[in-house]
Design a protein around this motif. Structure first.
Motif, PDB file in Angstrom:
ATOM      1  N   VAL A   1     -14.956   0.593  -0.099  1.00  0.00           N
ATOM      2  CA  VAL A   1     -14.864   1.851  -1.186  1.00  0.00           C
ATOM      3  C   VAL A   1     -13.536   2.210  -1.244  1.00  0.00           C
ATOM      4  O   VAL A   1     -13.068   2.648  -2.262  1.00  0.00           O
ATOM      5  CB  VAL A   1     -16.106   3.015  -0.874  1.00  0.00           C
ATOM      6  N   LEU A   2     -12.838   2.688  -0.062  1.00  0.00           N
ATOM      7  CA  LEU A   2     -11.451   2.951   0.047  1.00  0.00           C
ATOM      8  C   LEU A   2     -10.644   2.215  -0.556  1.00  0.00           C
ATOM      9  O   LEU A   2      -9.692   2.618  -1.591  1.00  0.00           O
ATOM     10  CB  LEU A   2     -11.162   3.447   1.312  1.00  0.00           C
ATOM     11  N   SER A   3     -10.594   0.800  -0.497  1.00  0.00           N
ATOM     12  CA  SER A   3      -9.563  -0.219  -1.164  1.00  0.00           C
ATOM     13  C   SER A   3     -10.243  -0.298  -2.684  1.00  0.00           C
ATOM     14  O   SER A   3      -9.092  -0.291  -3.345  1.00  0.00           O
ATOM     15  CB  SER A   3      -9.787  -1.435  -0.524  1.00  0.00           C
ATOM     16  N   ALA A   4     -11.376  -0.218  -2.925  1.00  0.00           N
ATOM     17  CA  ALA A   4     -11.702  -0.120  -4.376  1.00  0.00           C
ATOM     18  C   ALA A   4     -11.304   1.017  -5.191  1.00  0.00           C
ATOM     19  O   ALA A   4     -10.947   0.946  -6.282  1.00  0.00           O
ATOM     20  CB  ALA A   4     -13.437  -0.355  -4.404  1.00  0.00           C
ATOM     21  N   ASN A   5     -11.352   2.295  -4.515  1.00  0.00           N
ATOM     22  CA  ASN A   5     -10.637   3.368  -5.378  1.00  0.00           C
ATOM     23  C   ASN A   5      -9.242   3.375  -5.432  1.00  0.00           C
ATOM     24  O   ASN A   5      -8.819   3.225  -6.756  1.00  0.00           O
ATOM     25  CB  ASN A   5     -10.821   4.767  -4.400  1.00  0.00           C
ATOM     26  N   ALA A   6      -8.478   2.453  -4.553  1.00  0.00           N
ATOM     27  CA  ALA A   6      -7.047   2.251  -5.136  1.00  0.00           C
ATOM     28  C   ALA A   6      -6.889   1.318  -5.956  1.00  0.00           C
ATOM     29  O   ALA A   6      -5.910   1.299  -6.669  1.00  0.00           O
ATOM     30  CB  ALA A   6      -6.466   1.820  -3.535  1.00  0.00           C
ATOM     31  N   LEU A   7      -7.594   0.305  -5.785  1.00  0.00           N
ATOM     32  CA  LEU A   7      -7.493  -0.856  -6.898  1.00  0.00           C
ATOM     33  C   LEU A   7      -7.980  -0.288  -8.417  1.00  0.00           C
ATOM     34  O   LEU A   7      -7.185  -0.724  -9.572  1.00  0.00           O
ATOM     35  CB  LEU A   7      -8.394  -1.987  -6.554  1.00  0.00           C
ATOM     36  N   VAL A   8      -9.065   0.459  -8.291  1.00  0.00           N
ATOM     37  CA  VAL A   8      -9.473   1.198  -9.626  1.00  0.00           C
ATOM     38  C   VAL A   8      -8.434   1.900 -10.285  1.00  0.00           C
ATOM     39  O   VAL A   8      -8.017   1.950 -11.431  1.00  0.00           O
ATOM     40  CB  VAL A   8     -10.837   1.654  -9.575  1.00  0.00           C
ATOM     41  N   ALA A   9      -7.560   2.622  -9.653  1.00  0.00           N
ATOM     42  CA  ALA A   9      -6.789   3.641  -9.773  1.00  0.00           C
ATOM     43  C   ALA A   9      -5.240   3.023 -10.160  1.00  0.00           C
ATOM     44  O   ALA A   9      -4.361   3.762 -10.847  1.00  0.00           O
ATOM     45  CB  ALA A   9      -6.613   4.869  -8.786  1.00  0.00           C
ATOM     46  N   ALA A  10      -5.038   2.022  -9.563  1.00  0.00           N
ATOM     47  CA  ALA A  10      -3.666   1.242  -9.570  1.00  0.00           C
ATOM     48  C   ALA A  10      -3.469   0.641 -10.932  1.00  0.00           C
ATOM     49  O   ALA A  10      -4.343   0.352 -11.633  1.00  0.00           O
ATOM     50  CB  ALA A  10      -3.448   0.398  -8.458  1.00  0.00           C
ATOM     51  N   ASP A  11      -2.087   0.521 -11.058  1.00  0.00           N
ATOM     52  CA  ASP A  11      -1.368  -0.232 -12.326  1.00  0.00           C
ATOM     53  C   ASP A  11      -1.179  -1.645 -11.550  1.00  0.00           C
ATOM     54  O   ASP A  11      -1.488  -2.558 -12.243  1.00  0.00           O
ATOM     55  CB  ASP A  11      -0.115   0.374 -12.750  1.00  0.00           C
ATOM     56  N   ARG A  12      -0.730  -1.573 -10.369  1.00  0.00           N
ATOM     57  CA  ARG A  12      -0.127  -3.045 -10.023  1.00  0.00           C
ATOM     58  C   ARG A  12      -0.528  -3.006  -8.335  1.00  0.00           C
ATOM     59  O   ARG A  12      -0.631  -1.953  -7.834  1.00  0.00           O
ATOM     60  CB  ARG A  12       1.415  -3.114 -10.077  1.00  0.00           C
ATOM     61  N   VAL A  13      -0.560  -4.339  -7.832  1.00  0.00           N
ATOM     62  CA  VAL A  13      -0.647  -4.514  -6.582  1.00  0.00           C
ATOM     63  C   VAL A  13       0.254  -5.157  -5.948  1.00  0.00           C
ATOM     64  O   VAL A  13       0.935  -6.225  -6.467  1.00  0.00           O
ATOM     65  CB  VAL A  13      -2.125  -5.306  -6.382  1.00  0.00           C
ATOM     66  N   VAL A  14       0.755  -4.649  -4.818  1.00  0.00           N
ATOM     67  CA  VAL A  14       1.676  -5.293  -3.915  1.00  0.00           C
ATOM     68  C   VAL A  14       0.860  -5.921  -2.576  1.00  0.00           C
ATOM     69  O   VAL A  14       0.281  -4.993  -1.824  1.00  0.00           O
ATOM     70  CB  VAL A  14       2.794  -4.514  -3.386  1.00  0.00           C
ATOM     71  N   ILE A  15       0.965  -7.084  -2.308  1.00  0.00           N
ATOM     72  CA  ILE A  15       0.268  -7.657  -1.329  1.00  0.00           C
ATOM     73  C   ILE A  15       1.158  -8.077  -0.050  1.00  0.00           C
ATOM     74  O   ILE A  15       1.836  -9.369  -0.291  1.00  0.00           O
ATOM     75  CB  ILE A  15      -0.638  -9.005  -1.604  1.00  0.00           C
ATOM     76  N   PRO A  16       1.325  -7.261   1.130  1.00  0.00           N
ATOM     77  CA  PRO A  16       2.305  -7.770   2.031  1.00  0.00           C
ATOM     78  C   PRO A  16       1.345  -8.942   2.847  1.00  0.00           C
ATOM     79  O   PRO A  16       0.231  -8.833   3.092  1.00  0.00           O
ATOM     80  CB  PRO A  16       2.464  -6.597   2.924  1.00  0.00           C
ATOM     81  N   MET A  17       2.225  -9.995   3.350  1.00  0.00           N
ATOM     82  CA  MET A  17       1.661 -11.081   4.026  1.00  0.00           C
ATOM     83  C   MET A  17       2.350 -11.514   5.106  1.00  0.00           C
ATOM     84  O   MET A  17       3.695 -12.057   4.985  1.00  0.00           O
ATOM     85  CB  MET A  17       1.415 -12.172   2.975  1.00  0.00           C
ATOM     86  N   GLN A  18       1.838 -11.489   6.252  1.00  0.00           N
ATOM     87  CA  GLN A  18       2.675 -12.155   7.369  1.00  0.00           C
ATOM     88  C   GLN A  18       2.970 -13.327   7.344  1.00  0.00           C
ATOM     89  O   GLN A  18       2.108 -14.262   6.768  1.00  0.00           O
ATOM     90  CB  GLN A  18       2.008 -11.580   8.738  1.00  0.00           C
ATOM     91  N   ALA A  19       4.048 -13.919   7.623  1.00  0.00           N
ATOM     92  CA  ALA A  19       4.254 -15.579   7.738  1.00  0.00           C
ATOM     93  C   ALA A  19       3.802 -16.188   8.832  1.00  0.00           C
ATOM     94  O   ALA A  19       4.383 -16.888   9.659  1.00  0.00           O
ATOM     95  CB  ALA A  19       6.128 -15.565   7.593  1.00  0.00           C
ATOM     96  N   GLU A  20       2.551 -16.215   8.779  1.00  0.00           N
ATOM     97  CA  GLU A  20       1.690 -17.246   9.826  1.00  0.00           C
ATOM     98  C   GLU A  20       0.560 -17.541   8.974  1.00  0.00           C
ATOM     99  O   GLU A  20       0.067 -16.999   7.872  1.00  0.00           O
ATOM    100  CB  GLU A  20       1.144 -16.065  10.877  1.00  0.00           C
ATOM    101  N   TYR A  21      -0.117 -18.777   9.642  1.00  0.00           N
ATOM    102  CA  TYR A  21      -1.109 -19.361   8.984  1.00  0.00           C
ATOM    103  C   TYR A  21      -2.413 -18.433   8.707  1.00  0.00           C
ATOM    104  O   TYR A  21      -3.017 -18.553   7.567  1.00  0.00           O
ATOM    105  CB  TYR A  21      -1.571 -20.706   9.451  1.00  0.00           C
ATOM    106  N   LEU A  22      -2.771 -17.775   9.772  1.00  0.00           N
ATOM    107  CA  LEU A  22      -3.814 -17.069   9.696  1.00  0.00           C
ATOM    108  C   LEU A  22      -3.805 -16.082   8.567  1.00  0.00           C
ATOM    109  O   LEU A  22      -4.983 -15.543   8.247  1.00  0.00           O
ATOM    110  CB  LEU A  22      -3.974 -16.267  11.013  1.00  0.00           C
TER     111      LEU A  22
END
Length: 300
Positions: free
Chosen positions: A133-154
């Motif tokens: 629910v917390l992430s859903a609230n952020a996505l519903v309220a947001a205009d854009r998404v930034v996705i940080p991703m570690q440089a590892e296969y996992l």
């Protein structure tokens, strides 16, 4: 006011570091930035030198008690950078809101009712390492998404589920939501692994892959323990240079306008709600347990 959700359901990939230091980089350019700590671990709150155990007005009050956002905003030691803190009670929000109709839209409605919205150029949401629910609230309220991703296969694992949830939110609750970029973090260019993973990420995301790279940097890891952004803690470090570069790229990426002309005197760091303060001056010359995704009711 542009709303940016920094999200990845995998923990330890640089979400909080990115939210804090991207916010600080934008603030250094003269933009007024509000950070919302949506993680019950309250790492962002600590990062900007707040004490989660001593905070009485947190995001929990907004989501559970419908407290006005204007009563929760606090200043930080960085000019133009503000925060709504978190605390451990936020962990119980999922259960409290389980049977509440429209629970995914609470944050968006609070921002729409925020009388001081015009004072801010950006709102950044530091999302928890889950898709509840917390992430859903952020996505519903947001205009854009930034996705940080570690440089590892996992780090590539689980991305399909995250993209599925983003598409679901776009379809049912927030058609305007866009993915701004995927940001590679903790990159070690000396290793073949980082090079191979970056090639794999580029194959999956193409133009959505940011050109900036956040390198492994001990100063970035140290900064939260001092309650400082990287620009305060180690302004000459690779971490500061990397987030400065990403801040510049991000502004170009979204086609941001110049900072607004806020001319009132800047307040000292305090815990007084921002609604009771004068707007600070802007120097215009300044340069995580995975859970299933929430049930997003159509028309909620």
């Amino acid at each position: 006011m542009q709303r940016i959700a920094v999200i990845n359901q995998k923990g330890g990939v640089g979400k909080t570091t990115t939210t804090t230091n991207l916010g600080a980089a934008l603030a250094r350019r003269g933009y007024r930035v509000l950070l919302l700590d949506m993680d019950p671990q309250a790492n962002l709150t600590v990062h900007v030198d707040k004490r989660p155990d001593l905070e009485s007005n947190t995001l929990t009050n907004l989501l559970v008690e419908d407290a006005p956002l204007k009563d929760l905003v606090q200043t930080t030691s960085v000019e133009n950078l503000f925060v709504v803190p978190s605390d451990t009670s936020l962990a119980g929000v999922e259960q409290v809101l389980a049977n509440r109709i429209g629970r995914e839209t609470i944050l968006r409605e609070a921002l729409e009712a925020f009388p001081d919205a015009g004072l801010f150029d950006f709102v950044l949401f530091d999302c928890p390492p889950s898709l509840g629910v917390l992430s859903a609230n952020a996505l519903v309220a947001a205009d854009r998404v930034v996705i940080p991703m570690q440089a590892e296969y996992l780090s590539l694992q689980g991305m399909a589920k995250l993209l599925e949830v983003i598409q679901l939110v776009q379809k049912r609750l927030n058609p305007a939501l866009q993915i701004a970029c995927v940001l590679p973090c903790m990159v070690d260019a000396r290793t073949n692994l980082s090079t191979e993973v970056l090639r794999e990420i580029d194959a999956h995301f193409g133009p959505l892959l940011a050109k900036s790279r956040i390198r492994n940097n001990v100063k970035l890891a140290e900064a939260p323990s001092f309650g400082r952004t990287i620009f305060e803690h180690a302004p000459d470090s690779n971490g500061a240079r990397d987030y400065e570069a990403f801040g510049n790229e991000f502004l170009q990426m979204i086609g941001a306008a110049a900072p607004k002309g806020h001319t009132a005197a800047a307040p000292a760091a305090t815990t007084t709600p921002v609604a009771d303060q004068a707007a600070p001056a802007v120097d215009t010359a300044a340069t995580e347990t995975d859970v299933p995704p929430p049930e997003l009711e159509a028309g909620a």
